[in-house]
Scaffold this motif. Sequence first.
Motif, PDB file in Angstrom:
ATOM      1  N   GLY A 137      -5.611   8.336   2.628  1.00 16.79           N
ATOM      2  CA  GLY A 137      -5.758   9.747   2.978  1.00 16.79           C
ATOM      3  C   GLY A 137      -4.468  10.523   2.850  1.00 16.79           C
ATOM      4  N   ASP A 138      -3.444  10.099   3.543  1.00 12.30           N
ATOM      5  CA  ASP A 138      -2.136  10.751   3.506  1.00 12.30           C
ATOM      6  C   ASP A 138      -1.064   9.705   3.278  1.00 12.30           C
ATOM      7  OD1 ASP A 138      -2.982  13.483   4.233  1.00 12.30           O
ATOM      8  OD2 ASP A 138      -3.495  12.563   6.150  1.00 12.30           O
ATOM      9  N   GLU A 139       0.032  10.133   2.686  1.00  9.66           N
ATOM     10  CA  GLU A 139       1.138   9.209   2.492  1.00  9.66           C
ATOM     11  C   GLU A 139       1.776   8.895   3.846  1.00  9.66           C
ATOM     12  OE1 GLU A 139       1.887   7.648  -0.246  1.00  9.66           O
ATOM     13  OE2 GLU A 139       0.314   8.716  -1.324  1.00  9.66           O
ATOM     14  N   THR A 140       2.148   7.649   4.026  1.00  7.83           N
ATOM     15  CA  THR A 140       2.808   7.221   5.250  1.00  7.83           C
ATOM     16  C   THR A 140       3.923   6.253   4.897  1.00  7.83           C
ATOM     17  OG1 THR A 140       2.551   6.050   7.359  1.00  7.83           O
ATOM     18  CG2 THR A 140       1.117   5.362   5.556  1.00  7.83           C
ATOM     19  N   LYS A 141       4.948   6.224   5.709  1.00  4.10           N
ATOM     20  CA  LYS A 141       6.042   5.281   5.509  1.00  4.10           C
ATOM     21  C   LYS A 141       5.941   4.102   6.467  1.00  4.10           C
ATOM     22  CE  LYS A 141       9.287   8.716   3.712  1.00  4.10           C
ATOM     23  NZ  LYS A 141      10.617   9.365   3.865  1.00  4.10           N
TER      24      LYS A 141
ATOM     25  N   LEU B  15       0.819  -1.208   0.000  1.00  2.00           N
ATOM     26  CA  LEU B  15       0.000   0.000   0.000  1.00  2.00           C
ATOM     27  C   LEU B  15       0.854   1.260   0.000  1.00  2.00           C
ATOM     28  CD1 LEU B  15      -3.004  -0.653   2.406  1.00  2.00           C
ATOM     29  CD2 LEU B  15      -3.035  -0.441  -0.078  1.00  2.00           C
ATOM     30  N   LEU B  16       2.144   1.116   0.342  1.00  2.00           N
ATOM     31  CA  LEU B  16       3.032   2.265   0.413  1.00  2.00           C
ATOM     32  C   LEU B  16       3.849   2.453  -0.859  1.00  2.00           C
ATOM     33  CD1 LEU B  16       4.427   1.881   4.041  1.00  2.00           C
ATOM     34  CD2 LEU B  16       2.214   2.736   3.273  1.00  2.00           C
ATOM     35  N   GLN B  17       3.737   1.506  -1.776  1.00  2.00           N
ATOM     36  CA  GLN B  17       4.505   1.606  -3.008  1.00  2.00           C
ATOM     37  C   GLN B  17       4.068   2.829  -3.803  1.00  2.00           C
ATOM     38  OE1 GLN B  17       3.813  -2.145  -4.928  1.00  2.00           O
ATOM     39  NE2 GLN B  17       5.433  -3.201  -3.794  1.00  2.00           N
ATOM     40  N   GLU B  18       5.004   3.387  -4.524  1.00  2.00           N
ATOM     41  CA  GLU B  18       4.693   4.541  -5.369  1.00  2.00           C
ATOM     42  C   GLU B  18       3.742   4.129  -6.484  1.00  2.00           C
ATOM     43  OE1 GLU B  18       7.125   7.825  -8.081  1.00  2.00           O
ATOM     44  OE2 GLU B  18       8.194   6.513  -6.699  1.00  2.00           O
ATOM     45  N   SER B  19       2.739   4.938  -6.718  1.00  2.00           N
ATOM     46  CA  SER B  19       1.758   4.604  -7.747  1.00  2.00           C
ATOM     47  C   SER B  19       2.397   4.571  -9.131  1.00  2.00           C
ATOM     48  CB  SER B  19       0.612   5.630  -7.744  1.00  2.00           C
ATOM     49  OG  SER B  19      -0.165   5.503  -6.588  1.00  2.00           O
ATOM     50  N   ASP B  20       1.920   3.643  -9.944  1.00  2.00           N
ATOM     51  CA  ASP B  20       2.367   3.535 -11.331  1.00  2.00           C
ATOM     52  C   ASP B  20       1.619   4.590 -12.142  1.00  2.00           C
ATOM     53  OD1 ASP B  20       2.868   2.877 -13.953  1.00  2.00           O
ATOM     54  OD2 ASP B  20       2.497   0.743 -13.713  1.00  2.00           O
TER      55      ASP B  20
ATOM     56  N   GLY C 188      -1.241   6.978  12.648  1.00  2.00           N
ATOM     57  CA  GLY C 188      -2.551   7.616  12.570  1.00  2.00           C
ATOM     58  C   GLY C 188      -3.122   7.777  11.178  1.00  2.00           C
ATOM     59  N   THR C 189      -2.360   7.419  10.133  1.00  2.00           N
ATOM     60  CA  THR C 189      -2.852   7.534   8.759  1.00  2.00           C
ATOM     61  C   THR C 189      -4.039   6.600   8.533  1.00  2.00           C
ATOM     62  OG1 THR C 189      -0.643   8.093   7.952  1.00  2.00           O
ATOM     63  CG2 THR C 189      -2.250   7.330   6.320  1.00  2.00           C
ATOM     64  N   LYS C 190      -5.116   7.130   7.965  1.00  2.00           N
ATOM     65  CA  LYS C 190      -6.308   6.327   7.711  1.00  2.00           C
ATOM     66  C   LYS C 190      -6.369   5.881   6.249  1.00  2.00           C
ATOM     67  CE  LYS C 190      -9.114   8.348  11.397  1.00  2.00           C
ATOM     68  NZ  LYS C 190     -10.390   9.027  11.752  1.00  2.00           N
TER      69      LYS C 190
ATOM     70  N   TYR D  83     -14.249  -6.784  -0.148  1.00  2.00           N
ATOM     71  CA  TYR D  83     -14.488  -6.043   1.091  1.00  2.00           C
ATOM     72  C   TYR D  83     -13.764  -4.703   1.058  1.00  2.00           C
ATOM     73  CZ  TYR D  83     -16.303 -10.299   3.310  1.00  2.00           C
ATOM     74  OH  TYR D  83     -17.042 -11.411   3.623  1.00  2.00           O
ATOM     75  N   LYS D  84     -14.371  -3.715   1.680  1.00  2.00           N
ATOM     76  CA  LYS D  84     -13.720  -2.443   1.946  1.00  2.00           C
ATOM     77  C   LYS D  84     -13.325  -2.479   3.423  1.00  2.00           C
ATOM     78  CE  LYS D  84     -13.040   1.464  -0.426  1.00  2.00           C
ATOM     79  NZ  LYS D  84     -12.463   1.538  -1.766  1.00  2.00           N
ATOM     80  N   VAL D  85     -12.018  -2.325   3.674  1.00  2.00           N
ATOM     81  CA  VAL D  85     -11.500  -2.524   5.026  1.00  2.00           C
ATOM     82  C   VAL D  85     -10.879  -1.234   5.557  1.00  2.00           C
ATOM     83  CG1 VAL D  85      -9.982  -3.924   6.473  1.00  2.00           C
ATOM     84  CG2 VAL D  85     -10.989  -4.927   4.404  1.00  2.00           C
ATOM     85  N   PRO D  86     -11.465  -0.632   6.598  1.00  2.00           N
ATOM     86  CA  PRO D  86     -10.862   0.565   7.186  1.00  2.00           C
ATOM     87  C   PRO D  86      -9.603   0.197   7.964  1.00  2.00           C
ATOM     88  CG  PRO D  86     -12.792  -0.102   8.450  1.00  2.00           C
ATOM     89  CD  PRO D  86     -12.731  -1.003   7.255  1.00  2.00           C
TER      90      PRO D  86
END
Length: 243
Positions: free
Chosen positions: A140-144, A50-55, A194-196, A185-188
């Motif tokens: 929501g926001d980028e996180t490492k 999920l943290l990989q840079e988007s193509d 704290g990144t959502k 499924y959509k999984v929160p």
Amino acid sequence: MQSNNFCELDAANRKALGGKSINDYTATKETIYFFEDTLLPGTKVFLQRLLQESDTTKFLPRQIAESTPLTNGELSQILKKFSLKPESKSASYVKNTVKNCERPEMRGETKYCAASLETFVDSGVSILGKNIKLLSNEIGDETKNPSFKIGKGVRTVGGNEVVCHKMTYPHAVYLCHSIEGTEVYKVPLVSDDGTKVKAMAVCHKDTSAWSPNHIAFKILKVKPGTVPICHFLGRDTLVWVSN
């Protein structure tokens, strides 16, 4: 969501997720395959993908994209078209994409590769009809920090869908497939910082057509067709669902 054989699956779930108990999963490496019972609030997962840079590659117009079909017979022309040396790393990605686009469909699967926006949309409509919508992972926001905890509100968004995986290729190519007996499924999720995120996960209810050598069976220590197997979808994966 909890099944009658939940206690029997608990040990394998913990091993797959690197956890300690049913109430305290601790992911120590990438969470890949898991059981449906694991989609519970408080479950910890490790989702590096999920943290990989988007193509950012874009679709080509249909006429240009279809001028060189994604087939092994056209492979030399494809490599020449993009000035790729046959033994280069980039060429290996192209070969892998072509191979996946040409592989036979499994039992209960409808598959296509889309190299243009027109094909991407038209093929989704041909499978699901015109009343459809497109879903993606919502970050929501980028996180490492790849460590997340599942929050409340896990919900199903469809059992009638087409999942489209973005392939590595000089321009946008999606391998899309619809598999019978699949639930999305959509999984929160909330990361440790704290990144959502609202991540998509897919559960395959019937794995009897999968190869016995599939990595999922090795990870979870189960056999084909015995229990539903789930996995989170990659960052750039898109899903068509009936609206």
